[in-house]
Motif scaffolding. Structure first.
Motif, short mmCIF file in Angstrom:
data_model
loop_
_atom_site.label_atom_id
_atom_site.label_comp_id
_atom_site.label_asym_id
_atom_site.label_seq_id
_atom_site.Cartn_x
_atom_site.Cartn_y
_atom_site.Cartn_z
N GLU A 1 2.06 -10.45 -14.87
CA GLU A 1 2.44 -11.78 -14.39
C GLU A 1 3.76 -11.74 -13.63
OE1 GLU A 1 2.34 -14.28 -17.79
OE2 GLU A 1 0.16 -14.51 -17.76
N LYS A 2 4.68 -10.89 -14.06
CA LYS A 2 5.95 -10.75 -13.34
C LYS A 2 5.71 -10.17 -11.95
CE LYS A 2 8.86 -10.17 -17.46
NZ LYS A 2 9.72 -9.23 -18.22
N LEU A 3 4.81 -9.19 -11.88
CA LEU A 3 4.52 -8.58 -10.58
C LEU A 3 3.82 -9.56 -9.65
CD1 LEU A 3 3.29 -5.07 -11.80
CD2 LEU A 3 5.45 -5.59 -10.68
N GLU A 4 3.01 -10.46 -10.21
CA GLU A 4 2.34 -11.47 -9.39
C GLU A 4 3.35 -12.30 -8.61
OE1 GLU A 4 -1.68 -12.58 -12.00
OE2 GLU A 4 0.11 -13.84 -12.11
N LYS A 5 4.50 -12.55 -9.22
CA LYS A 5 5.50 -13.42 -8.61
C LYS A 5 6.43 -12.66 -7.67
CE LYS A 5 5.51 -16.16 -12.87
NZ LYS A 5 6.30 -16.57 -14.05
N GLY A 6 6.63 -11.35 -7.94
CA GLY A 6 7.66 -10.61 -7.21
C GLY A 6 7.25 -10.10 -5.85
N LYS A 7 6.07 -9.51 -5.76
CA LYS A 7 5.55 -8.94 -4.51
C LYS A 7 6.55 -7.98 -3.89
CE LYS A 7 2.44 -12.79 -3.47
NZ LYS A 7 2.67 -13.51 -4.73
N ALA A 8 6.66 -6.81 -4.52
CA ALA A 8 7.62 -5.80 -4.08
C ALA A 8 7.28 -5.29 -2.68
CB ALA A 8 7.63 -4.63 -5.06
N SER A 9 8.31 -4.83 -1.99
CA SER A 9 8.11 -4.23 -0.67
C SER A 9 7.82 -2.74 -0.82
CB SER A 9 9.37 -4.44 0.18
OG SER A 9 10.48 -3.82 -0.45
N GLY A 10 7.44 -2.12 0.26
CA GLY A 10 7.16 -0.69 0.23
C GLY A 10 5.73 -0.41 -0.22
N SER A 11 5.41 0.86 -0.37
CA SER A 11 4.04 1.26 -0.71
C SER A 11 4.08 2.52 -1.57
CB SER A 11 3.23 1.52 0.55
OG SER A 11 3.77 2.61 1.29
N LYS A 12 2.95 2.78 -2.20
CA LYS A 12 2.74 4.01 -2.97
C LYS A 12 1.37 4.56 -2.61
CE LYS A 12 5.50 2.95 -7.13
NZ LYS A 12 5.44 2.73 -8.60
N THR A 13 1.26 5.87 -2.74
CA THR A 13 -0.02 6.52 -2.48
C THR A 13 -0.57 7.11 -3.77
OG1 THR A 13 0.58 7.05 -0.20
CG2 THR A 13 -1.21 8.32 -1.19
N TRP A 14 -1.74 6.63 -4.15
CA TRP A 14 -2.43 7.10 -5.34
C TRP A 14 -3.47 8.14 -4.92
CZ3 TRP A 14 -2.23 4.07 -10.23
CH2 TRP A 14 -1.30 3.03 -10.17
N VAL A 15 -3.49 9.28 -5.59
CA VAL A 15 -4.39 10.36 -5.21
C VAL A 15 -5.40 10.60 -6.34
CG1 VAL A 15 -4.59 12.76 -4.48
CG2 VAL A 15 -2.57 11.41 -3.83
N PHE A 16 -6.66 10.54 -5.98
CA PHE A 16 -7.74 10.75 -6.95
C PHE A 16 -8.63 11.89 -6.49
CE2 PHE A 16 -6.46 6.37 -7.48
CZ PHE A 16 -6.52 6.15 -8.85
N GLU A 17 -9.13 12.64 -7.45
CA GLU A 17 -10.10 13.70 -7.16
C GLU A 17 -11.31 13.54 -8.07
OE1 GLU A 17 -8.42 17.60 -7.18
OE2 GLU A 17 -6.84 17.10 -5.73
N ALA A 18 -12.47 13.77 -7.49
CA ALA A 18 -13.73 13.65 -8.25
C ALA A 18 -14.67 14.76 -7.85
CB ALA A 18 -14.37 12.29 -8.01
N GLU A 19 -15.32 15.34 -8.83
CA GLU A 19 -16.27 16.43 -8.57
C GLU A 19 -17.71 15.98 -8.85
OE1 GLU A 19 -15.21 19.85 -10.81
OE2 GLU A 19 -13.28 20.14 -9.80
N ASN A 20 -18.58 16.40 -7.97
CA ASN A 20 -20.02 16.20 -8.13
C ASN A 20 -20.38 14.73 -8.34
OD1 ASN A 20 -22.56 17.31 -8.02
ND2 ASN A 20 -22.63 17.92 -10.17
N VAL A 21 -19.90 13.89 -7.44
CA VAL A 21 -20.25 12.47 -7.47
C VAL A 21 -20.97 12.10 -6.17
CG1 VAL A 21 -18.40 11.78 -9.02
CG2 VAL A 21 -17.98 11.81 -6.56
#
Length: 758
Positions: A279-299
């Motif tokens: 709920e705190k994050l809903e109100k704040g809306k931070a600037s900048g970005s992050k990169t999330w890296v996912f790996e998956a096998e045999n999908v």
């Protein structure tokens, strides 16, 4: 096709042979993969960025396509599913529409369609050297024309850059992926699926599966390995197919500690991002970005979700010889339901399905609350929101648990047992709905399952013929889609398990099918053949009736005749005959004549009398006694036992009114208050598919008979299932239905009423 249409037998029990594909080196007659079975592979390395201000994404993918087929390929086909939502989409043009006396705004918008800029923008397609590759886009399919053929055993690397605008999936455009906007806190919740150009399937049984995507028929996809880098606003939480490989870069220290704790917690979910924190994050809306890296096998696919609104919880689940992380992502609007039930339902589903198929092979399984219902490898989007005061109806509670079980269960069918959903919807939806029913019953002994029990398909089975299609029908051609592709095959499998095969034989064969075809591409033929191969039960009549036909079950108990063996002595027989004669010859005229006729001729004149006037026709002669005694002396001990048994013989005649042959389940109720069940296999109809007569010897005297007493065959007319006949009232209910958005609370809400009282 049937060979004897003029006859009343042979059609429904004819073998399926001519209707199935011929066995070959790729697919055997037993239903197993052949010794030369092959399938293609497509590996992806993708980078994508979410634009939260403009609700769009831009991405680039490197595809490595491996040709494991024995064929030379001159071109490749790629799916562009987002084009189904473009302004001039063929799917919209092919959808009928009409004006009624009352039109909702949503209906009218559907006719007007939209002027939004939706659909893929393919920015470039290049080979490994950076040269442009010519392509041809036909609606939702893109052909990649190769400079030189891709030979058997070779692989090809190429890149695609693309972008598209994300649509509001809660609008009339609908669909599986998109965004939902929360006006109160001005935030978006994104569910990104069908979001990148995906390789179409090239198979041994149909070549390229490049049938256009019209929105209903889902997907045929190729297995591969994925590395996906997702850039989103810095305060967003991301869930996705696969394993997060850089948690230290995207989670804060507190979240990271909780995540590590969750990996070792098996009893209760650990909340990694709490509701207060979200709920705190809903109100704040931070600037900048992050990169999330996912790996998956045999999908076979990859999907993801992103929002700053997300609460996140997780727990470990012991499946076979490994631990799987069961997780849930949900906004505050889904609490308290999702915090209490979601991850627990995920864990239960993994265990239930694994016990009947194979151990769940992937490292994670995620449930996302998104007022939706759709499945992808390791992640699914579900619904189930309480009212704003936190109360909810039983309907929404069980609806939420059911959709989670269903969508998580899709990991098994078709994410792993990878059937072609666009061609045969029932192979994933029907099988999965059947498995869902079993898992629901394991969740709660009184679980209100909507689909699975035989009697719940009756309304569909008695529909008018023009509204019915065989289960073996392409999804785009089905009128009553849910009943046909989900409920009827699920019911058929439940009937197979409970009534036709028995649980032990069915469970073994079904598990054999799942294990034979996990991470492969099965067809209906492979399923039908495996179920018979592993059970030694001839089921061709069942597939023919339930999957290739539309006839309903309606078996009528027409007549019941009662017989007893005539084992009386000559004296007993003559006494009975005398009584019968006396009864027969006592009638009104004779009774009145006793008074009105003073004297008959024979009584008056002796000359009219002879031997027969004094003869006792009901006396037992010496020859009668001798014949009886000689007969009794000739009997052996078994014959004497049978002769003196006093058995009742009940001759029952059944008529096949509906057309679909099924076993006869007969309950005999006796005058002493006891009862018993007899089960006669469907092959009783093999010589006459319209009427059959069978005799049942019983020691006890019969009071009544009930056909299909447990309602296990989906008989559409129960009134003709009784002897003596019993009137079964048809009831109707007066109600006013109010519709709401999917996932909204429905049904009565006693919880809210109780809260008001307090």
């Amino acid at each position: 096709m049937a060979q004897h249409s003029e006859q009343n037998h042979a059609e429904r029990f004819e073998q399926l042979g001519p209707m199935l594909r011929s066995p070959n080196v790729y697919r055997t007659a037993s239903g197993a993969p052949g010794h030369l079975y092959w399938q293609q592979q497509a590996n992806y390395d993708i980078t994508v960025e979410l634009d939260d201000k403009n609700q769009s994404i831009k991405g680039s993918e490197k595809v490595t396509y491996i040709n494991n087929s024995p064929d030379q390929l001159d071109y490749l086909w790629i799916q562009l599913d987002q084009n189904q939502r473009s302004k001039d989409a063929e799917s919209q043009k092919a959808s009928p529409s009409k004006i009624t006396d009352q039109m909702s705004l949503r209906q009218l918008e559907g006719i007007l369609w939209h002027d939004q800029d939706l659909g893929y923008k393919i920015l470039s397609v290049k080979d490994a050297s950076g040269n442009d590759i010519p392509v041809a886009i036909n609606e939702t399919m893109m052909r990649v024309d190769l400079a030189s053929p891709l030979k058997a055993g070779e692989e090809l690397e190429f890149t695609i850059d693309w972008s598209f605008n994300i649509h509001d999936r809660t609008s009339f455009i609908g669909g599986r992926p998109g965004y939902e906007y929360f006006e109160e806190d001005e935030n978006y919740l994104y569910t990104l699926a069908e979001w990148f150009p995906r390789m179409a399937v090239y198979s041994d049984f149909q070549g390229w599966q490049n049938k256009q995507f019209y929105g209903r028929g889902e997907f045929a996809l190729t297995f591969g390995n994925y590395k996906v880098s997702i850039t989103v606003p810095a305060d967003h939480m991301v869930g996705a197919t696969g394993v997060l490989t850089n948690p230290e870069e995207v989670l804060n220290d507190t979240e990271l500690d909780r995540w590590n704790k969750a990996k070792e917690t098996f009893d209760n979910p650990v909340i990694i991002r709490t509701q207060n924190e979200a709920e705190k994050l809903e109100k704040g809306k931070a600037s900048g970005s992050k990169t999330w890296v996912f790996e998956a096998e045999n999908v076979r696919d990859f999907a993801w979700t992103s929002s700053r609104k997300f609460i996140w919880d997780a727990m470990a689940v012991d499946v076979g010889d490994k631990n799987v992380m069961a997780m849930s992502y949900y906004a505050k609007e889904a609490n308290p339901l999702y915090e209490q039930y979601s991850t627990r339902a995920v864990a239960h589903t993994l265990k239930s399905y694994s016990s009947r198929t194979f151990d769940y092979p992937y490292p994670t399984a995620i449930s996302v609350e998104a007022a939706n219902g759709m499945e992808y490898p390791m992640i699914c989007f579900n619904y189930g929101r309480p009212d704003k005061d936190g109360t909810y109806s039983e309907a929404i509670k069980y609806g939420m648990i059911s959709v989670i079980i269903h969508e998580v269960g899709h990991n098994f069918f078709p994410m792993i047992v990878n059937s072609d959903e666009r061609q045969w919807t029932w192979m994933d939806e029907g099988l999965n709905t059947f498995m869902q029913f079993l898992a629901e019953q394991e969740w709660d002994r009184n679980y209100p399952s909507r689909r699975g029990p035989a009697h719940k398909i009756v309304d569909y089975m008695r529909s008018e013929k023009q509204y019915l299609e065989p289960i073996m029908t392409n999804s785009e051609n089905i009128i009553q889609f849910g009943a046909n592709a989900y409920a009827k095959p699920a019911t058929a499998l439940n009937i197979l398990r409970e009534t036709i095969m028995g649980r032990e034989l069915f469970d073994f064969a079904f598990k054999q099918y799942a294990q034979r075809w996990k991470f492969k591409h099965p067809t209906p033929d492979d399923f039908f053949r495996t179920m018979e191969d592993a059970s030694a039960v001839d089921l061709d009549w069942f597939w023919r009736g339930w999957f290739f036909g539309t006839e309903p079950v309606d078996i009528s108990l027409e007549t019941v005749n009662w017989y007893k063996l005539d084992n009386r002595s000559p004296e007993e027989k003559m006494k009975a005959e005398a009584e019968a004669y006396q009864k027969e010859e006592t009638y009104l005229s004779r009774t009145r004549n006793e008074k009105d006729i003073a004297e008959t001729v024979v009584e008056r004149d002796p000359a009219t009398r002879d031997f027969y006037n004094s003869y006792d026709r009901f006396s037992v002669s010496p020859s009668d006694k001798k014949q009886y005694n000689d007969f009794m002396s000739s009997l052996n001990s078994r014959e004497k036992e049978l002769f003196n048994s006093g058995l009742n013989y009940y001759e029952l005649t059944f008529r096949n009114v509906g057309g679909l042959v099924m076993p006869l389940i007969i309950q005999f109720n006796y005058t002493d208050g006891s009862s018993e069940i007899e089960r006669i296999p469907a092959y009783v109809w093999k010589m006459n598919e319209t009427e059959v007569t069978k005799v049942f010897p019983k020691e006890k005297d019969l009071e009544s008979i009930v056909l299909d007493p447990y309602r296990e065959t989906a008989d559409i007319d129960e009134e003709n299932n009784y002897f003596p006949r019993r009137d079964v009232p048809t009831r109707f209910e007066l109600f006013k239905r109010e519709s709401g958005p999917r996932g909204a609370a429905s049904g009565s809400n006693p919880m809210k009423d109780a809260k008001k009282k307090n």
